[in-house]
Design a protein around this motif. Structure first.
Motif, mmCIF file in Angstrom:
data_model
loop_
_atom_site.group_PDB
_atom_site.id
_atom_site.type_symbol
_atom_site.label_atom_id
_atom_site.label_comp_id
_atom_site.label_asym_id
_atom_site.label_seq_id
_atom_site.Cartn_x
_atom_site.Cartn_y
_atom_site.Cartn_z
ATOM 1 N N PHE A 31 31.407 -59.350 85.859
ATOM 2 C CA PHE A 31 32.338 -59.836 85.216
ATOM 3 C C PHE A 31 33.886 -59.492 85.493
ATOM 4 C CE2 PHE A 31 34.827 -60.183 81.480
ATOM 5 C CZ PHE A 31 34.700 -61.684 81.206
ATOM 6 N N ILE A 32 33.729 -58.059 85.472
ATOM 7 C CA ILE A 32 35.018 -57.357 85.792
ATOM 8 C C ILE A 32 35.680 -57.571 86.822
ATOM 9 C CG2 ILE A 32 36.068 -54.800 85.643
ATOM 10 C CD1 ILE A 32 33.644 -53.910 83.793
ATOM 11 N N GLU A 33 34.953 -57.705 87.866
ATOM 12 C CA GLU A 33 35.460 -58.040 89.338
ATOM 13 C C GLU A 33 35.894 -59.452 89.297
ATOM 14 O OE1 GLU A 33 32.221 -57.089 91.674
ATOM 15 O OE2 GLU A 33 32.479 -54.979 91.785
ATOM 16 N N LEU A 34 35.184 -60.232 88.461
ATOM 17 C CA LEU A 34 35.511 -61.881 88.685
ATOM 18 C C LEU A 34 36.580 -62.266 87.758
ATOM 19 C CD1 LEU A 34 34.600 -64.249 90.416
ATOM 20 C CD2 LEU A 34 32.814 -64.719 88.774
ATOM 21 N N PHE A 35 36.755 -61.491 86.329
ATOM 22 C CA PHE A 35 37.536 -62.064 85.379
ATOM 23 C C PHE A 35 38.376 -60.703 84.939
ATOM 24 C CE2 PHE A 35 33.849 -64.573 85.208
ATOM 25 C CZ PHE A 35 34.174 -65.812 85.332
ATOM 26 N N SER A 36 39.286 -60.251 85.930
ATOM 27 C CA SER A 36 40.002 -58.999 85.715
ATOM 28 C C SER A 36 41.051 -59.276 84.664
ATOM 29 C CB SER A 36 40.653 -58.515 87.121
ATOM 30 O OG SER A 36 41.215 -59.412 87.695
#
Length: 270
Positions: free
Chosen positions: A95-100
């Protein structure tokens, strides 16, 4: 009273059966709209297993859409709530990588770090996951020093650090226990370098003296003089750092005996 209890049980069973029936219907539904609505309701009602299953079904269907962000976050969080911390760490990281740029990213980074923290084992086991958890929590603190989670994150860092220190010190101490005194001294020195502020360093300093003393006393006579000098050096360094140590009495006995033996060696040379 008994009649009321029976009625209550019947009503509860009815709602349970109805709820399970509705859940099964939603699972078989095509598309994602009804599943998303039901999953969100289950999530808000803290029925995380049902929510997790539905969000997992929905994820590939909403990929790339506006709903993808919230579905991915809720799915990761249901895994966290279900204490599946290995999986929640994986999906929070995704999630962090995709929705920074998401407004949920701070919470996601915190829960990612906490998921790793929750997988950290007891101090007697391998601590590679503890190292990963410390790195993740420290990274969170560095990025968001004033977040609502920062105080708890700092407490967790302290806890993980103690666990890591305990494991490393016990590894070093094991060499002493198995009478591998030279390796014990090297391991304790490495520990001191890695954890200069550790509360274990006092005991480590004493074990260095004891290990070196035992090496010296069991050495060939031609090697003893130099080895007792090292014992004395270890003692002087130790007492300088810990003048009121609980190990002082035992350490001093080895220091005094080392001095006496050095005096004896000096007299023999004359």
């Amino acid at each position: 009273m008994i009649q009321k209890l029976k009625t209550s049980i019947v009503v509860s069973l009815f709602f349970l059966i109805f709820s399970c029936s509705e859940y099964r219907k939603v699972l078989k539904t095509e598309g994602y709209e009804k599943k998303l609505k039901a999953a969100t309701e289950y999530y808000e009602n803290e029925e995380y297993f049902k929510a997790s299953t539905l969000f997992n079904d929905i994820r590939p269907l909403v990929k790339g859409s506006e709903e993808s962000e919230i579905v991915d976050f809720y799915f990761a969080n249901t895994l966290y709530k279900l204490k599946q911390f290995d999986k929640s760490a994986k999906y929070f990281k995704g999630f962090i990588e995709l929705f920074s740029r998401s407004e949920k990213v701070i919470e996601a980074e915190y829960l990612y770090a906490i998921s790793l923290y929750k997988t950290s084992p007891n101090s007697n086991l391998d601590q590679s996951s503890t190292v990963d958890a410390i790195s993740a929590v420290q990274n969170f603190i560095n990025k968001y020093p004033y977040s609502e989670y920062s105080m708890e994150a700092n407490n967790i860092i302290d806890e993980l650090q103690v666990k890591l220190e305990t494991k490393n010190f016990e590894n070093a101490k094991q060499y002493y226990k198995t009478r591998n005194y030279k390796s014990a001294i090297i391991a304790i020195k490495n520990f001191e370098n890695d954890f200069p502020d550790s509360s274990f360093n006092e005991e480590g300093g004493y074990l260095k003296i004891l290990s070196q003393y035992l090496i010296s006393i069991n050495s060939f006579e031609n090697l003893q003089e130099e080895r007792f000098k090292v014992t004395i050096d270890f003692y002087l360094d130790f007492i300088d750092k810990y003048p009121k140590s609980s190990f002082q009495s035992e350490a001093e006995k080895m220091y005094v005996e080392s001095l006496n033996l050095l005096t004896k060696f000096a007299e023999q040379k004359k």
